[in-house]
Write a protein that holds these residues in place. Structure first.
Motif, PDB file in Angstrom:
ATOM      1  N   GLU A 114     124.623-111.759 -20.302  1.00  0.00           N
ATOM      2  CA  GLU A 114     124.091-112.100 -21.380  1.00  0.00           C
ATOM      3  C   GLU A 114     123.143-113.560 -21.401  1.00  0.00           C
ATOM      4  O   GLU A 114     122.234-113.676 -21.832  1.00  0.00           O
ATOM      5  N   LEU A 115     123.677-114.264 -20.416  1.00  0.00           N
ATOM      6  CA  LEU A 115     122.997-115.700 -20.096  1.00  0.00           C
ATOM      7  C   LEU A 115     121.900-115.499 -19.415  1.00  0.00           C
ATOM      8  O   LEU A 115     120.652-116.162 -19.653  1.00  0.00           O
ATOM      9  N   ILE A 116     121.386-114.460 -18.567  1.00  0.00           N
ATOM     10  CA  ILE A 116     120.296-114.210 -17.614  1.00  0.00           C
ATOM     11  C   ILE A 116     119.142-113.809 -18.607  1.00  0.00           C
ATOM     12  O   ILE A 116     118.053-114.358 -18.759  1.00  0.00           O
ATOM     13  N   ILE A 117     119.683-112.865 -19.866  1.00  0.00           N
ATOM     14  CA  ILE A 117     118.592-112.476 -20.742  1.00  0.00           C
ATOM     15  C   ILE A 117     118.345-113.417 -21.917  1.00  0.00           C
ATOM     16  O   ILE A 117     117.089-113.764 -22.085  1.00  0.00           O
ATOM     17  N   ARG A 118     119.317-114.228 -22.218  1.00  0.00           N
ATOM     18  CA  ARG A 118     118.853-115.320 -23.094  1.00  0.00           C
ATOM     19  C   ARG A 118     117.866-116.609 -22.270  1.00  0.00           C
ATOM     20  O   ARG A 118     116.955-116.738 -23.038  1.00  0.00           O
ATOM     21  N   ARG A 119     118.252-116.572 -21.117  1.00  0.00           N
ATOM     22  CA  ARG A 119     117.161-117.806 -20.486  1.00  0.00           C
ATOM     23  C   ARG A 119     116.041-117.260 -20.366  1.00  0.00           C
ATOM     24  O   ARG A 119     114.942-117.881 -20.348  1.00  0.00           O
TER      25      ARG A 119
END
Length: 203
Positions: free
Chosen positions: A190-195
């Motif tokens: 989730e964090l990888i995609i968001r960033r």
């Protein structure tokens, strides 16, 4: 002055985790969540036909045309109005799924698919395509945990062609596509995609 919203589409083979991360990114961005097929009332009726496992006689060309019909209504009724009002839209699938599934998977002519899908969407492509890439074996393990629809029951040869299609589409348009390794745990992914999305779109 209200700035126009961004249109983000998630793509990938069945079981890649798109639906989960569509919801998670949309929550973070306060975006409208939708899907193809089925983002409108008319689309929901078309989805019933397309996903129904009893419809084993549906021809590839009829399938492709039903997908395009859903897409035309989807853009007209939901996506374009939301974008024009300044809202971001995050869609679970877009016209690229038709190119991958009906083009590479069903082996229909890609040029013909592009022509009538461009007509369906008025050439309004997603601003960004988030392609969650996973190995077919991993996707298959995830699908074993749920009831499967007509597409999810296709064989490995079909999904191998679809995955190769997504890979080629991403390679052909790297400025529009964001390729994400789908193997990390959900919260990390989730964090990888968001960033990556925030950086690419400058949000």
């Amino acid at each position: 002055m209200t700035m126009p919203g961004r249109y983000i589409a998630f793509e990938g083979i069945e079981g890649c985790g798109k639906s989960t991360h569509v919801q998670r990114l949309a929550t973070h961005l306060g975006a409208v969540v939708t899907r193809e097929p089925g983002g409108t009332d008319i689309g929901a009726k078309l989805r019933e036909i397309l996903a129904n496992v009893a419809n084993t006689h549906l021809s590839p060309r009829a399938e492709a045309l039903l997908m395009a019909a859903d897409r035309a209504q989807h853009l007209h009724e939901l996506v374009i109005p939301a974008l024009e009002s300044g809202k971001h839209v995050i869609s679970d699938r877009s016209l690229y799924s038709s190119l991958a599934y009906q083009g590479y998977g069903r082996q229909l002519p890609l040029d013909e698919l592009r022509q009538f899908n461009n007509f369906a969407i008025g050439a309004r492509l997603p601003d960004l395509v988030v392609y969650i890439r996973v190995e077919l074996s991993a996707a298959r393990r995830r699908l074993q945990k749920r009831d499967t629809d007509r597409f999810e029951r296709e064989d490995d040869a079909f999904f191998t062609r679809v995955a190769q299609g997504f890979d080629q589409l991403a390679t052909q348009d790297p400025n529009r596509w964001l390729v994400i390794d789908g193997t990390p745990p959900k919260d990390e992914l989730e964090l990888i995609i968001r960033r990556a999305v925030m950086d690419r779109l400058g949000l």
